[in-house]
Design a protein around this motif. Structure first.
Motif, PDB file in Angstrom:
ATOM      1  N   MET A 198       0.837  -1.166   0.000  1.00 56.61           N
ATOM      2  CA  MET A 198       0.000   0.000   0.000  1.00 56.61           C
ATOM      3  C   MET A 198       0.891   1.241   0.000  1.00 56.61           C
ATOM      4  N   THR A 199       0.645   2.136  -0.936  1.00 52.59           N
ATOM      5  CA  THR A 199       1.447   3.347  -1.002  1.00 52.59           C
ATOM      6  C   THR A 199       0.868   4.430  -0.102  1.00 52.59           C
ATOM      7  N   GLU A 200       1.761   5.177   0.468  1.00 56.25           N
ATOM      8  CA  GLU A 200       1.354   6.249   1.375  1.00 56.25           C
ATOM      9  C   GLU A 200       0.899   7.457   0.553  1.00 56.25           C
ATOM     10  N   ARG A 201      -0.217   8.041   0.919  1.00 52.20           N
ATOM     11  CA  ARG A 201      -0.718   9.231   0.229  1.00 52.20           C
ATOM     12  C   ARG A 201      -0.002  10.455   0.760  1.00 52.20           C
ATOM     13  N   LEU A 202       0.438  11.274  -0.157  1.00 51.82           N
ATOM     14  CA  LEU A 202       1.143  12.489   0.213  1.00 51.82           C
ATOM     15  C   LEU A 202       0.163  13.641   0.364  1.00 51.82           C
ATOM     16  N   THR A 203       0.470  14.526   1.284  1.00 51.67           N
ATOM     17  CA  THR A 203      -0.335  15.736   1.416  1.00 51.67           C
ATOM     18  C   THR A 203      -0.011  16.649   0.234  1.00 51.67           C
ATOM     19  N   ARG A 204      -0.823  17.664   0.036  1.00 48.17           N
ATOM     20  CA  ARG A 204      -0.584  18.613  -1.053  1.00 48.17           C
ATOM     21  C   ARG A 204       0.792  19.275  -0.896  1.00 48.17           C
ATOM     22  N   ALA A 205       1.138  19.645   0.328  1.00 49.21           N
ATOM     23  CA  ALA A 205       2.442  20.278   0.577  1.00 49.21           C
ATOM     24  C   ALA A 205       3.587  19.313   0.268  1.00 49.21           C
ATOM     25  N   GLN A 206       3.441  18.045   0.625  1.00 42.82           N
ATOM     26  CA  GLN A 206       4.470  17.046   0.339  1.00 42.82           C
ATOM     27  C   GLN A 206       4.611  16.824  -1.163  1.00 42.82           C
ATOM     28  N   GLN A 207       3.484  16.790  -1.865  1.00 41.15           N
ATOM     29  CA  GLN A 207       3.513  16.625  -3.318  1.00 41.15           C
ATOM     30  C   GLN A 207       4.213  17.811  -3.977  1.00 41.15           C
ATOM     31  N   GLN A 208       3.898  19.023  -3.503  1.00 42.87           N
ATOM     32  CA  GLN A 208       4.516  20.210  -4.078  1.00 42.87           C
ATOM     33  C   GLN A 208       6.024  20.213  -3.816  1.00 42.87           C
ATOM     34  N   LYS A 209       6.417  19.826  -2.616  1.00 44.06           N
ATOM     35  CA  LYS A 209       7.848  19.771  -2.299  1.00 44.06           C
ATOM     36  C   LYS A 209       8.558  18.760  -3.195  1.00 44.06           C
ATOM     37  N   ARG A 210       7.951  17.606  -3.402  1.00 51.47           N
ATOM     38  CA  ARG A 210       8.538  16.574  -4.263  1.00 51.47           C
ATOM     39  C   ARG A 210       8.654  17.084  -5.702  1.00 51.47           C
ATOM     40  N   THR A 211       7.615  17.757  -6.173  1.00 51.66           N
ATOM     41  CA  THR A 211       7.630  18.306  -7.531  1.00 51.66           C
ATOM     42  C   THR A 211       8.736  19.346  -7.672  1.00 51.66           C
ATOM     43  N   ARG A 212       8.850  20.237  -6.702  1.00 50.44           N
ATOM     44  CA  ARG A 212       9.892  21.269  -6.737  1.00 50.44           C
ATOM     45  C   ARG A 212      11.289  20.632  -6.773  1.00 50.44           C
ATOM     46  N   GLU A 213      11.509  19.623  -5.956  1.00 50.99           N
ATOM     47  CA  GLU A 213      12.817  18.960  -5.922  1.00 50.99           C
ATOM     48  C   GLU A 213      13.129  18.297  -7.261  1.00 50.99           C
ATOM     49  N   ARG A 214      12.153  17.653  -7.863  1.00 48.02           N
ATOM     50  CA  ARG A 214      12.372  17.020  -9.174  1.00 48.02           C
ATOM     51  C   ARG A 214      12.737  18.064 -10.222  1.00 48.02           C
ATOM     52  N   LEU A 215      12.024  19.179 -10.205  1.00 44.14           N
ATOM     53  CA  LEU A 215      12.315  20.243 -11.167  1.00 44.14           C
ATOM     54  C   LEU A 215      13.696  20.848 -10.924  1.00 44.14           C
ATOM     55  N   LEU A 216      14.051  21.066  -9.662  1.00 43.12           N
ATOM     56  CA  LEU A 216      15.371  21.621  -9.345  1.00 43.12           C
ATOM     57  C   LEU A 216      16.486  20.662  -9.735  1.00 43.12           C
ATOM     58  N   ASP A 217      16.293  19.369  -9.477  1.00 44.03           N
ATOM     59  CA  ASP A 217      17.299  18.373  -9.874  1.00 44.03           C
ATOM     60  C   ASP A 217      17.490  18.386 -11.388  1.00 44.03           C
ATOM     61  N   SER A 218      16.384  18.426 -12.123  1.00 42.70           N
ATOM     62  CA  SER A 218      16.459  18.431 -13.587  1.00 42.70           C
ATOM     63  C   SER A 218      17.135  19.696 -14.097  1.00 42.70           C
ATOM     64  N   ALA A 219      16.750  20.841 -13.537  1.00 48.56           N
ATOM     65  CA  ALA A 219      17.337  22.108 -13.972  1.00 48.56           C
ATOM     66  C   ALA A 219      18.831  22.137 -13.686  1.00 48.56           C
ATOM     67  N   GLU A 220      19.233  21.701 -12.499  1.00 49.03           N
ATOM     68  CA  GLU A 220      20.650  21.718 -12.141  1.00 49.03           C
ATOM     69  C   GLU A 220      21.459  20.856 -13.098  1.00 49.03           C
TER      70      GLU A 220
END
Length: 198
Positions: free
Chosen positions: A1-23
């Motif tokens: 069973m996968t853990e559901r992320l809160t909206r804030a957790q999802q946004q943080k994960r999205t930001r990190e993915r974008l920053l990793d890609s940009a870097e």
């Protein structure tokens, strides 16, 4: 069973993915040659995710620099100049050879050139340099009169040594070992320079 992320957790994960890609893309291809579409695609997202989280390339650059500053803020012992230098040197020598530092160094050079070529884009990089110097000056000021110069000047030289040694080490590690940084900090601050490995 996968853990559901809160909206804030999802946004943080999205930001990190974008920053990793940009870097990665900024370091590999350059800022001007990298599009927001490419950054989003590398992160497995849409360009809309960039605008929702950063507003555009300039904000993405500022966020990259801020993230680096936050990640490089370890608690260092401050009981003496010697223990502070030892801690700074050990941290530097452990992190400099990592792939993350290499990737950031390449992006940093790109960010520097980007700002130098277009002064309207220099703000985020200049702000980052100032923040790093302020952090170093705060660390150094705690050491009081043991410093051979004012703490803001020591901070500027320590940052120059950090960046300069890292770039040389990454380009030519046999000629410029990572321990050159620690030896340089010792010399700059008027401490006896210990042989490498001690």
């Amino acid at each position: 069973m996968t853990e559901r992320l809160t909206r804030a957790q999802q946004q943080k994960r999205t930001r990190e993915r974008l920053l990793d890609s940009a870097e990665t893309l900024f370091g590999d291809r350059g800022i001007h040659q990298t599009t927001l579409d490419e950054i989003a695609a590398a992160a497995g997202l849409t360009k809309g995710a960039i605008y929702a989280n950063f507003g555009g390339k300039k904000d993405l650059i500022a966020a990259l620099l801020q993230r680096k500053l936050e990640r490089d803020d370890p608690v260092r012992p401050r009981s003496s100049l010697e223990s502070w230098v030892r801690s700074v040197g050990e941290s530097y020598e452990a992190s400099a050879p990592t792939p993350q530092v290499r990737r950031f160094a390449m992006a940093l050079v790109e960010l520097w050139l980007f700002g130098m070529r277009d002064e309207t884009q220099l703000g985020p990089f200049r702000d980052w340099l100032r923040s790093v110097r302020e952090h170093l000056a705060d660390d150094a000021a705690v050491l009081g009169n043991r410093l051979p110069m004012p703490s803001d000047q020591a901070a500027a030289l320590l940052l120059a040594l950090d960046i300069g040694v890292a770039l040389q080490y990454l380009a030519d590690p046999e000629a410029v070992p990572v321990s050159t940084y620690t030896r340089g900090v010792e010399a700059l601050l008027g401490l006896p320079v210990r042989p490498p490995g001690r």
